[in-house]
Design a protein around this motif. Structure first.
Motif, PDB file in Angstrom:
ATOM      1  N   LYS A  72      -3.135  -0.193   8.591  1.00 10.35           N
ATOM      2  CA  LYS A  72      -1.955   0.045   7.590  1.00 10.35           C
ATOM      3  C   LYS A  72      -0.918  -1.370   7.872  1.00 10.35           C
ATOM      4  CE  LYS A  72      -2.119   4.920   7.307  1.00 10.35           C
ATOM      5  NZ  LYS A  72      -1.644   6.196   7.593  1.00 10.35           N
ATOM      6  N   VAL A  74       2.975  -2.909   5.639  1.00  7.70           N
ATOM      7  CA  VAL A  74       4.181  -2.670   5.035  1.00  7.70           C
ATOM      8  C   VAL A  74       4.143  -3.951   4.036  1.00  7.70           C
ATOM      9  CG1 VAL A  74       6.454  -2.035   4.651  1.00  7.70           C
ATOM     10  CG2 VAL A  74       5.398  -0.968   6.400  1.00  7.70           C
ATOM     11  N   ARG A  78       8.550  -3.727  -4.906  1.00 12.42           N
ATOM     12  CA  ARG A  78       9.300  -2.521  -5.289  1.00 12.42           C
ATOM     13  C   ARG A  78       8.110  -1.415  -5.706  1.00 12.42           C
ATOM     14  NH1 ARG A  78       8.287  -1.495 -10.959  1.00 12.42           N
ATOM     15  NH2 ARG A  78       7.603  -2.885 -12.116  1.00 12.42           N
ATOM     16  N   THR A  79       8.427  -0.200  -5.452  1.00 11.84           N
ATOM     17  CA  THR A  79       7.353   0.662  -5.533  1.00 11.84           C
ATOM     18  C   THR A  79       7.608   1.536  -7.090  1.00 11.84           C
ATOM     19  OG1 THR A  79       8.552   2.416  -4.614  1.00 11.84           O
ATOM     20  CG2 THR A  79       7.183   1.114  -3.145  1.00 11.84           C
ATOM     21  N   SER A  81       8.903   4.401  -7.319  1.00 19.42           N
ATOM     22  CA  SER A  81      10.198   4.909  -7.194  1.00 19.42           C
ATOM     23  C   SER A  81      11.412   4.233  -6.774  1.00 19.42           C
ATOM     24  CB  SER A  81      10.131   6.240  -6.214  1.00 19.42           C
ATOM     25  OG  SER A  81       9.814   5.563  -4.761  1.00 19.42           O
ATOM     26  N   SER A  82      11.339   2.985  -6.632  1.00 17.07           N
ATOM     27  CA  SER A  82      12.485   2.014  -6.195  1.00 17.07           C
ATOM     28  C   SER A  82      12.722   1.000  -7.384  1.00 17.07           C
ATOM     29  CB  SER A  82      11.969   1.178  -5.003  1.00 17.07           C
ATOM     30  OG  SER A  82      10.765   0.292  -5.433  1.00 17.07           O
ATOM     31  N   GLN A 145      -2.414   2.544  -1.878  1.00 16.00           N
ATOM     32  CA  GLN A 145      -0.783   2.987  -1.405  1.00 16.00           C
ATOM     33  C   GLN A 145      -0.776   4.060  -0.742  1.00 16.00           C
ATOM     34  OE1 GLN A 145       1.546   2.949  -4.904  1.00 16.00           O
ATOM     35  NE2 GLN A 145       3.289   2.769  -3.637  1.00 16.00           N
ATOM     36  N   GLY A 147       1.142   7.305  -0.782  1.00 13.45           N
ATOM     37  CA  GLY A 147       2.064   7.907  -1.521  1.00 13.45           C
ATOM     38  C   GLY A 147       2.635   6.987  -2.744  1.00 13.45           C
ATOM     39  N   VAL A 148       4.135   7.054  -2.686  1.00  5.35           N
ATOM     40  CA  VAL A 148       4.814   5.955  -3.180  1.00  5.35           C
ATOM     41  C   VAL A 148       5.719   5.169  -2.590  1.00  5.35           C
ATOM     42  CG1 VAL A 148       4.700   7.292  -5.652  1.00  5.35           C
ATOM     43  CG2 VAL A 148       6.640   7.665  -3.794  1.00  5.35           C
ATOM     44  N   SER A 149       5.005   4.680  -1.507  1.00  3.94           N
ATOM     45  CA  SER A 149       5.844   3.975  -0.293  1.00  3.94           C
ATOM     46  C   SER A 149       5.403   2.525  -0.487  1.00  3.94           C
ATOM     47  CB  SER A 149       5.659   4.663   1.043  1.00  3.94           C
ATOM     48  OG  SER A 149       4.414   4.527   1.533  1.00  3.94           O
ATOM     49  N   ASN A 150       6.093   1.825   0.495  1.00  6.63           N
ATOM     50  CA  ASN A 150       5.564   0.239   0.592  1.00  6.63           C
ATOM     51  C   ASN A 150       4.463   0.080   1.596  1.00  6.63           C
ATOM     52  OD1 ASN A 150       8.493   0.437  -0.255  1.00  6.63           O
ATOM     53  ND2 ASN A 150       7.854  -1.845  -0.622  1.00  6.63           N
ATOM     54  N   THR A 151       3.926   1.387   2.263  1.00  5.18           N
ATOM     55  CA  THR A 151       2.676   1.473   3.062  1.00  5.18           C
ATOM     56  C   THR A 151       1.596   1.280   2.307  1.00  5.18           C
ATOM     57  OG1 THR A 151       4.290   2.614   4.722  1.00  5.18           O
ATOM     58  CG2 THR A 151       1.811   2.736   5.019  1.00  5.18           C
TER      59      THR A 151
END
Length: 704
Positions: A72, A74, A78-79, A81-82, A145, A147-151
């Motif tokens: 994984k 990072v 932007r995602t 949600s950001s 991806q 979820g909706v994170s940057n990971t």
């Protein structure tokens, strides 16, 4: 389903010519599918064996070895949600490109061929090797991806464990360097673009300022707004003066009109009484004095008292008074003289006319001045509008220039502060072998073989055009299935001898109940039992149905109307002697031809042994009369007939009896022939009141 609605549905389908012999596989029930698998089990087992073997061979001989590693990282960007950009950040507002900083887009960029090729070069592979044999090279299997994170979770594969480890280690570094290099190059490019924009804006600003100065100079003004205010003020002043002059003119006209109105009341001449001793001389002296006084009165209106003309008149008056005083008054006389008031009034009248003329001239002059001031304002409006537009453009250019300069200065300061775009989060576990997957390949092969075998079985059933399950039979006939008769062992007697205890007889009880309901709805007591062809078990169904009717206390007569292949006497172990043929010909009576059976209330009438034409016999008037006689003598009359799809006998009988119970044997009855036979019966005015599935593998009360 009510019988009436069933008939209507069937008649509608027949009239419209709609073929309903073919059904979709989706119409099959689970039990019918299981029955299909059982019927064609050897085809399905062979397909499973063949494809299972192929799956094992593929796994052992042809499937390449593969190692996978998941880790994984990072990613900066932007995602979902950001926010895309911080509005107050000059660096982001000019450098953030959504397609480059969007995490979902970067996932696609990571999987691009350029990034993978650069990573292969970083771990020691040449470009020629990667192009020549790309399938053997380490590669990215998936990038997802979290979820909706940057990971982002990345899975890489390679033919060796070390290749997967090396590729996973270098991939984030290669992609991060690429993105960081792109960002730096982008910032430098944008700085250059900003410098060009600043130069162009400065030039445009200078041109606009020069154009504004030229415009003002050509119109001899310093500032359009100030000049406009000044000219508007002058216009207001002229309008005020005009209003005052108009008021003065109105006052002068009013005064003139008043004096004109007073003229009629002032006489021009009046009588004067005088006494003179020397009348002529005294009169002349006084007249001269009066003339002088009159002249002075006129003059004093126009001139001041100290005016030379007035003073000269005063001197003359004084001298003339002395002359008058010196002249003795010895005689009194009356005479008409000019009225001084009239002369004075005339002077005031002339003065009022002069005042009105002067006021009128001033009004005209000020009106012209107001028009001129308005013309000046109108002439200034295009200049003012153009100057305001130029001033607005100049202000916009100044604001844009200020913003561009601030952005350029900010970029120059912060160009070295680009963040690392990719950071390792989780190194993951060691690379593990993922191919070949023996069990998965074998299971997939078995499933595919089973599916392929089932498709072959279904295709074979459809190709044979047989009625294989109840839904097909019901759809073709357009009526209800009244009973499903189970398969009985061939060692058993066709007619069930123990109806009270036999499980299979329950199906005939169900048939009896459904048939009686249909007949009562039609107010009928006679029914034909037929099918498509011979060999479908119509006679056995007829016999057992008759036993069921009799066991319910109904006086039942079974008529063997199959004169071509009689079987009813044999089923009930009776002699095949005189029967229906002899009764129709009149050689024997109905009662003489009737035979009793071992079942109480059940009698049979065989087909007979007389050589006659079955079609003509069954369509004769004698047969019609005989049917009425049978219906009057028994509670229920059941006619066993030949297959309606092979001979015309049953169709002729249908014109008399009308009600038809149609027997279908799954896996034997042909769908097309069944549909055609039903069409024949309906054209013969027959009413299909229900179906019977004989020897149905799916019947619940199956007997081994």
């Amino acid at each position: 389903m009510p019988a009436a609605s069933s008939y209507a549905s069937a008649e509608h389908k027949t009239m419209t010519g709609t073929s309903i012999a073919s059904l979709n596989v989706s119409d099959l029930t689970f039990q019918e599918l299981i029955g299909l698998f059982i019927r064609r089990k050897w085809i399905i087992l062979i397909c499973i064996l063949v494809f299972g073997t192929l799956g094992w061979l593929y796994s052992s001989k042809f499937s390449a070895t593969e190692f996978s590693k998941e880790f994984k990282v990072v990613i900066a960007g932007r995602t979902q949600s950001s926010p895309a950009v911080n509005p107050g950040d000059a660096l982001e507002s000019f450098t953030v490109r959504e397609t480059q900083y969007d995490v979902l887009t970067q996932i696609s960029m990571i999987q691009s061929g350029d990034v993978q090729l650069a990573t292969l070069k970083a771990i020691g592979f040449s470009e020629a090797e990667a192009i020549k044999d790309p399938d053997s090279m380490p590669r990215i299997k998936s990038v997802t991806q979290v979820g909706v994170s940057n990971t982002v979770a990345i899975v890489v594969t390679a033919a060796t464990k070390q290749g997967a480890e090396d590729f996973a280690r270098e991939l984030p570094n290669v992609y991060g360097s690429s993105i960081k290099s792109d960002q730096t190059a982008m910032i430098n490019e944008i700085v250059q673009e900003l410098d060009n924009d600043i130069f162009n804006l400065s030039k445009d600003l200078s041109d606009k300022q020069t154009e504004l100065v030229s415009l003002l100079s050509q119109n001899e003004i310093i500032d359009a707004a100030t000049e406009a205010r000044s000219r508007v003020g002058e216009q207001h002043q002229a309008e005020n003066s005009l209003a005052a002059a108009q008021a003065d003119l109105a006052g002068a006209e009013a005064k003139l009109n008043e004096l004109i109105g007073q003229t009629a009341g002032i006489p021009e001449y009046i009588d004067e009484v005088t006494s003179v001793t020397n009348r002529d001389e005294l009169e002349a002296a006084k007249k001269a004095l009066r003339d002088l006084e009159s002249d002075r009165a006129i003059a004093i209106i126009t001139y001041a008292a100290d005016h030379p003309i007035v003073e000269e008149l005063d001197t003359k008056i004084k001298a003339q008074k002395a002359v008058v005083d010196a002249t003795p008054d010895t005689v009194e006389t009356t005479r008409s003289v000019k009225n001084a008031a009239f002369a004075e009034h005339q002077l005031r009248l002339r003065s009022a006319e002069a005042d009105r003329s002067s006021a009128d001239a001033r009004v005209i002059s000020l009106a012209v001045e107001v028009q001129n001031r308005q013309a000046d304002i109108d002439g200034l409006e295009p200049v003012r509008r153009d100057s305001l537009l130029l001033e607005s453009e100049i202000d916009e250019l100044k604001a844009a220039l200020t913003k561009k300069r601030a952005a350029r200065d900010d970029l120059a300061i912060r160009s070295s502060r680009v963040l690392e775009p990719v950071q390792n989060l989780d190194a993951g576990t060691e690379a593990g072998q993922t191919k070949p997957r023996w069990l998965m390949n074998l299971l997939l092969s078995v499933v595919f073989g089973m599916t392929f075998g089932a498709l072959i079985a279904i295709t074979r059933d459809l190709a044979l055009d047989h009625v294989n399950h109840p839904s097909e039979a019901a759809a073709i006939a357009g009526v209800d299935i009244l009973a499903r008769i189970p398969i009985r062992a061939s060692s058993r007697q066709p007619i069930i001898s123990d109806p009270e205890t036999a499980r299979a007889f329950e199906s005939y009880r169900i048939l009896r109940a459904g048939l009686l309901l249909r007949l009562r709805e039609e107010n009928e007591s006679a029914v034909i039992v037929t099918g498509t062809n011979s060999g479908e078990g119509k006679s056995v169904v007829t016999g057992n149905l008759a036993v069921a009717m009799a066991s319910d206390g109904l006086r039942t007569l079974v008529v063997d109307a199959n004169m071509r292949n009689s079987s009813m006497p044999q089923l009930f172990s009776r002699a095949a002697n005189q029967g229906l043929a002899e009764v129709i010909s009149g050689s024997v009576s109905l009662q003489a031809a009737i035979q009793d059976t071992e079942y109480s209330g059940l009698q049979i009438l065989g087909a007979g042994s007389l050589e006659v034409s079955p079609t003509e016999a069954l369509s004769s008037p004698e047969m019609m009369s005989l049917v009425e006689q049978m219906k009057a003598g028994w509670d229920i009359v059941i006619f066993d007939t030949a297959g309606a799809g092979s001979v015309a006998d049953t169709l002729e009988l249908t014109r008399i009896v009308k009600n038809v119970l149609f027997v279908v044997q799954p896996e034997k009855t042909n769908k097309s022939r069944m549909e055609q036979t039903l069409s024949f019966l309906r054209r013969a005015e027959g009413r299909i009141i229900g179906l019977v599935l004989n020897k149905d593998p799916g019947a619940k009360d199956r007997i081994s």
